[in-house]
Design a protein around this motif. Structure first.
Motif, short mmCIF file in Angstrom:
data_model
loop_
_atom_site.label_atom_id
_atom_site.label_comp_id
_atom_site.label_asym_id
_atom_site.label_seq_id
_atom_site.Cartn_x
_atom_site.Cartn_y
_atom_site.Cartn_z
N LEU A 1 -5.34 -1.93 -3.25
CA LEU A 1 -4.97 -2.35 -4.60
C LEU A 1 -3.46 -2.50 -4.74
O LEU A 1 -2.97 -3.47 -5.35
N THR A 2 -2.71 -1.57 -4.19
CA THR A 2 -1.25 -1.66 -4.27
C THR A 2 -0.76 -2.93 -3.59
O THR A 2 0.14 -3.62 -4.10
N SER A 3 -1.36 -3.25 -2.46
CA SER A 3 -0.96 -4.47 -1.75
C SER A 3 -1.31 -5.72 -2.54
O SER A 3 -0.49 -6.66 -2.63
N GLU A 4 -2.50 -5.80 -3.13
CA GLU A 4 -2.90 -6.99 -3.87
C GLU A 4 -2.11 -7.15 -5.17
O GLU A 4 -1.80 -8.28 -5.57
N MET A 5 -1.77 -6.06 -5.84
CA MET A 5 -0.97 -6.16 -7.05
C MET A 5 0.45 -6.62 -6.75
O MET A 5 1.04 -7.37 -7.55
N SER A 6 1.00 -6.21 -5.63
CA SER A 6 2.33 -6.66 -5.26
C SER A 6 2.34 -8.17 -4.96
O SER A 6 3.35 -8.84 -5.18
N ARG A 7 1.21 -8.73 -4.49
CA ARG A 7 1.11 -10.16 -4.24
C ARG A 7 0.84 -10.94 -5.52
O ARG A 7 1.00 -12.17 -5.55
N GLY A 8 0.38 -10.28 -6.57
CA GLY A 8 0.07 -10.95 -7.82
C GLY A 8 -1.28 -11.60 -7.85
O GLY A 8 -1.55 -12.45 -8.72
N SER A 9 -2.19 -11.20 -6.95
CA SER A 9 -3.52 -11.79 -6.90
C SER A 9 -4.52 -11.09 -7.80
O SER A 9 -5.62 -11.62 -8.00
N ILE A 10 -4.16 -9.96 -8.36
CA ILE A 10 -5.06 -9.21 -9.24
C ILE A 10 -4.22 -8.37 -10.21
O ILE A 10 -3.09 -7.96 -9.89
N PHE A 11 -4.76 -8.15 -11.38
CA PHE A 11 -4.09 -7.37 -12.43
C PHE A 11 -2.67 -7.88 -12.68
O PHE A 11 -1.69 -7.14 -12.59
N LYS A 12 -2.58 -9.16 -12.98
CA LYS A 12 -1.28 -9.78 -13.23
C LYS A 12 -0.66 -9.19 -14.50
O LYS A 12 -1.29 -9.13 -15.55
N GLY A 13 0.57 -8.80 -14.38
CA GLY A 13 1.29 -8.21 -15.51
C GLY A 13 0.99 -6.75 -15.75
O GLY A 13 1.55 -6.15 -16.67
#
Length: 658
Positions: A524-536
């Motif tokens: 999750l930390t990796s995907e949030m840093s890419r902006g692919s999930i939980f934007k903002g």
């Protein structure tokens, strides 16, 4: 001048005075009263330039009275029977203590030489006031007799004669002073051979009065009164013009009780801390005006500042995958009421995945734990997804209608084990959205979980009737953009991209709270840093061990043949329309609850609240009344049962003697 017996003439007068008793004193008091009236009316002063000699005959001393009588008009006085002889009045405690102190001092000081110039006795006698017993004549010494003749008005007020004749004028009081002076002359022989005594040393100026400010700083600040009612005390006095029959501030003023403006202004009403409301304010109140600054607006700035001066509320958000277990924890205090913060929060939002079969029992346990200070504002379910919103009972009036919506992420919509549940409402002028989700499980199914997220933000149809607080910043394709504050929590099922052995070694090296090495592998930390999930969205720093997967009832991770890797599957994330509106206070798990293979995860937040408008659908104080009564009843029953068990345990204890 001596008599044939060799005694001085004034000694015979003293003996005669002792034999005749009170009759002589009453006669002298009447003559002295006439002399005092002459002094007041004819402006004739008594000759008191020097001390009166002890050897002077009484007849010569009283010779002045006929001369004064001719020039003064004296009102007729009804004669009264002579009083019983009274040598002195009863001494008070202050006078007795003064006498003991004076005897102690005179026993240590040598006053035998009256002409001693090195002593300050004379100055003390001239400058100091009279001792406490001012109605009694001082010991017969020349300087003391002078003080007796020139007694102060304060001394005349405390004399016995003045007390017995409360209706007489100041001339009568002056007469009593002169009478006391003559009594001192007649008794002077008894003290002629003793040591002279000094007058009591009194302060040069009166002591300052004790301050009547009895209100402490805590009293002044605890019950603050509103700015529009600061003149309540003066308003009530001038408007009503009478003392209130209840214990109000007007009664305090009338009784002369010590008070100050801060303490009286802090009294909000007669018997409560509520602010008094004027009748004209009630008449002028008009709700549903839609004005932020309207006077008396229910959701306006005035009301918001009354309850939240800093405009921040505390919110508790928790998520827990219960694994469908029927057994509930014995105690939920460690989960809902952690000991780290000093105070409980204003709002509690709990989301459950794979909830227990009896949802009502779960909500009842929550109500029992939170107690009578909280009520269930709203609860909803989507299959085995539960969400409950508890709020402090005095804040339910500032909430709008509560709305909810659900989304199913399974291919077969009838199976409601995976999906999302959203609840939204407006508190004052701030809109809230709470979403709990259960995403697709599996170590490698990251894309499926991202699809679950995208489907949720698009299909969640909220709000419905409650207006958007800022429609210009909203998007029809993302539900999270249509609210001021958004909290998303649940079992997101994101795993650690590392094998079990490596994760175990890291956990063993850092058994405390240093888990930064594990978060490097968090999906999750990796995907949030890419902006692919939980934007903002944001997430608070993690300082707790992975919440999944545990052996039920134990603190050890999965020991079955599958050997699942411990992961941070249970998370809480948040976003806000305005920067720094949400401050994370605490982010942790609850290791004490072991009835599931997941540990509950909770977060505490401080959220800024803005004033709102009254033209929205209001909840009007609605809450689950039945659940509230059942929860309080069970809370009382369990407490009584606990006390009974403790009492039985004490009574059944047996003492054995070896």
């Amino acid at each position: 001048m001596s008599t044939p017996n060799g005694f001085p003439q004034h000694s015979r007068a003293c003996v005669s005075q002792s034999m005749e008793g009170g009759a002589v004193q009453d006669l002298q008091a009447k003559k002295a009263g006439k002399a005092a009236k002459k002094e007041a009316g004819g402006n004739v002063a008594l000759p008191a330039e020097g001390p009166v000699s002890v050897g002077t005959p009484v007849s010569e001393t009283l010779r002045l009275l006929p001369e004064l009588k001719a020039n003064v008009k004296i009102k007729s006085i009804t004669p009264r029977p002579p009083r019983k002889p009274r040598l002195e009045r009863a001494a008070s405690l202050d006078e007795k203590s003064w006498r003991r102190w004076r005897r102690f001092r005179t026993s240590q000081e040598s006053l035998t030489d009256p002409n001693d110039t090195s002593s300050s006795n004379g100055s003390l006698q001239e400058a100091s006031p009279s001792p406490p017993n001012r109605s009694r004549a001082s010991p017969c010494h020349p300087c003391c007799q002078q003080n007796s003749l020139h007694s102060s008005p304060d001394a005349s007020e405390t004399s016995p004669v003045g007390k017995s004749r409360g209706s007489t004028s100041d001339l009568g009081k002056r007469a009593s002073d002169i009478s006391s002076a003559f009594g001192g002359l007649l008794r002077g022989k008894a003290f002629a051979g003793g040591k002279p005594r000094l007058s009591q040393i009194m302060p040069a100026r009166p002591l300052p009065p004790m301050e009547l400010n009895v209100a402490s700083h805590t009293l002044r600040t605890a019950n603050r009164i509103d700015s529009d009612c600061l003149d309540y005390r003066h308003y009530s006095q001038h408007k009503f013009g009478r003392v209130s029959s209840s214990l109000s501030d007007t009664r305090l003023h009338g009784n002369g009780m010590g008070y100050d403006s801060c303490s009286t202004d802090s009294m909000k009403s007669t018997f409560s801390l509520l602010t008094p409301i004027r009748a004209k304010d009630v008449r002028s109140r008009s709700y549903l005006e839609g004005s932020l600054m309207a006077s008396g607006a229910l959701l306006g700035a005035e009301e918001l500042s009354r309850y939240f001066p800093d405009r921040n509320i505390g919110i508790f958000v928790a998520t827990w995958n219960m694994q469908g277990q029927k057994e509930l924890p014995v105690n939920l205090d460690d989960f809902l009421l952690p000991t780290d913060p000093d105070y409980a929060q204003d709002m509690y939002v709990i989301g459950v995945q794979e909830g227990c079969p009896d949802r009502r029992e779960w909500e009842l346990r929550l109500q029992e734990t939170l107690g009578p200070h909280y009520v269930l504002l709203f609860s909803a379910a989507h299959g085995v997804l539960y969400m409950s919103v508890f709020i402090r009972r005095d804040l339910i009036w500032f909430c709008s209608e509560v709305e909810y919506a659900t989304v199913t992420t399974r291919i077969v919509s009838q199976i409601k084990t995976k999906g999302a549940l959203g609840i939204c409402f407006t508190f004052f002028g701030t809109s809230f959205l709470f979403i709990t989700s259960h995403f697709t499980s599996g170590d490698s199914k990251v894309n499926e979980r991202k699809l679950d997220y995208n489907k949720t933000i698009q299909a969640l149809t909220l709000p419905k009737n409650v207006p958007d607080t800022n429609p210009y910043r909203s998007s029809s394709s993302d539900v999270t953009t249509r609210f001021d504050e958004v909290f998303w929590f649940g079992d997101f099922n994101f795993r650690l991209n590392k094998d079990r052995e490596t994760v175990d070694s890291i956990l063993n090296q850092n058994p405390a709270t240093d888990v930064s090495k594990l978060l490097v592998y968090d999906q999750l930390t990796s995907e949030m840093s890419r902006g692919s999930i939980f934007k903002g969205f944001q997430e608070a720093d993690i300082h707790f061990r992975p919440s999944y997967k545990f052996d039920i009832g134990k603190d050890s991770y999965d020991t079955t043949s599958k050997q699942r890797t411990p992961s941070y599957t249970d998370r809480v994330v948040f976003r806000s329309r305005y920067k720094d509106d949400i401050q994370a206070v605490k982010y942790s798990s609850c290791p004490g609850i072991k009835t599931s293979d997941h540990r509950p995860v909770f977060a505490l937040f401080r959220v800024k609240v803005r004033p709102g408008r009254d033209n929205i659908p209001l909840a009007a104080g609605q809450f689950d009344r039945e659940l509230y009564l059942l929860g309080i009843k069970r809370r009382i029953t369990r407490e009584l049962q606990k006390r009974r068990e403790q009492k039985d345990q004490k009574s059944s204890s047996i003492c054995s003697i070896s």
